[in-house]
Design an enzyme around this catalytic site. Sequence first.
Site, PDB file in Angstrom:
ATOM      1  N   GLU A 100       9.288  35.129  34.986  1.00 28.31           N
ATOM      2  CA  GLU A 100       9.285  36.564  34.696  1.00 28.31           C
ATOM      3  C   GLU A 100       8.163  37.248  35.477  1.00 28.31           C
ATOM      4  O   GLU A 100       7.385  36.615  36.187  1.00 28.31           O
ATOM      5  CB  GLU A 100       9.072  36.811  33.193  1.00 28.31           C
ATOM      6  CG  GLU A 100      10.198  36.358  32.294  1.00 28.31           C
ATOM      7  CD  GLU A 100      11.232  37.449  32.077  1.00 28.31           C
ATOM      8  OE1 GLU A 100      11.135  38.500  32.746  1.00 28.31           O
ATOM      9  OE2 GLU A 100      12.134  37.248  31.243  1.00 28.31           O
TER      10      GLU A 100
ATOM     11  N   ASN B  45      10.870  44.893  26.983  1.00 29.19           N
ATOM     12  CA  ASN B  45      11.081  44.419  28.345  1.00 29.19           C
ATOM     13  C   ASN B  45      11.172  45.572  29.339  1.00 29.19           C
ATOM     14  O   ASN B  45      11.489  46.708  28.976  1.00 29.19           O
ATOM     15  CB  ASN B  45      12.379  43.600  28.436  1.00 29.19           C
ATOM     16  CG  ASN B  45      12.123  42.117  28.573  1.00 29.19           C
ATOM     17  OD1 ASN B  45      11.239  41.693  29.316  1.00 29.19           O
ATOM     18  ND2 ASN B  45      12.880  41.316  27.837  1.00 29.19           N
TER      19      ASN B  45
ATOM     20  N   ASP C  92      16.499  42.796  31.171  1.00 28.21           N
ATOM     21  CA  ASP C  92      15.234  42.074  31.189  1.00 28.21           C
ATOM     22  C   ASP C  92      14.252  42.861  32.065  1.00 28.21           C
ATOM     23  O   ASP C  92      14.174  44.076  31.965  1.00 28.21           O
ATOM     24  CB  ASP C  92      15.463  40.651  31.688  1.00 28.21           C
ATOM     25  CG  ASP C  92      14.453  39.661  31.122  1.00 28.21           C
ATOM     26  OD1 ASP C  92      13.292  40.044  30.900  1.00 28.21           O
ATOM     27  OD2 ASP C  92      14.804  38.489  30.924  1.00 28.21           O
TER      28      ASP C  92
END
Length: 289
Positions: free
Chosen positions: A15, A147, A197
């Site tokens: 991420e 997110n 995301d």
Amino acid sequence: MQIAKLEVPRCLVGEGPVWDVGSGLLFWIDILGRKVHKLDPVTGLTRTWEVPGIIGSMALRESGGAIVALANGVYALDFDSGACTLIASSPDLDDQVQLADGKVDRRGRFIVGSSDRSMKDARGKLYVLEPGASQLRVIDEGITLSNGPCWSPDNATFYHADSIRNEIYAYDYDIETAAVSNRRPFAGTAELGGIPDGATVDTLGGVWSAICEGGKLVRFLADGSIDRIIDMPVRLPGSVMFGGAGLDRLFVPSLDPSFMGRANDPLDGATFVIDGLGFTGLPEPRFAG
């Protein structure tokens, strides 16, 4: 357009990519692997720092090193020693709530969300960390899984997703105070097959979102309509960030579903770069603290 896999360490939960314009380096995190990775694309060399807990996001600091959002607060990461030192927290963070995705606005503040650990209740909040502060200040609440924070090029609109709700929201943003208002639905992702995301914005105001579980990246126009869909070679892309010398390369870390007890494919957890998109990004600010 070309999608290539980078020869870098694989992640459990890749991420939070950050491209540093000044150094020409790419940073990203492995949430469950508890690591910060760095790549020099010119030499191909990588370096990894281990952090003492689950890491939700990171940002570089003007004073050197980085800040990292661990479960219970924001820490300073010293790149030389690897030491992590708590600099700010909130009494809201406990065994049910942890910090998640975050980014720096164009005044050098760190905006970071929190998430319900069970991913069932809306216990999460949005916080701002001002340079020099030791407490996180709440600017929004009622969030399940935080997110994809990012800003329009003119700083007037803030985008943020509640992934469990399959919804990206837009807010009015006051760049002078970091106040958010007028939260409204921007784009839903249920019909895209996954959750929103990590995200970023290009110079034209397009919002790029990684659709985790959906195996794709989507560029939304400023009115929330879909402009472009890019199919990825993995089902779980985690985030997106423009980088490279011309800020025209899109970097995409991904997740390995084995942490959920599911079978994985050879490319799961890899980090990718996409060339030839025809779009450019904006420089990522450093935290001013």
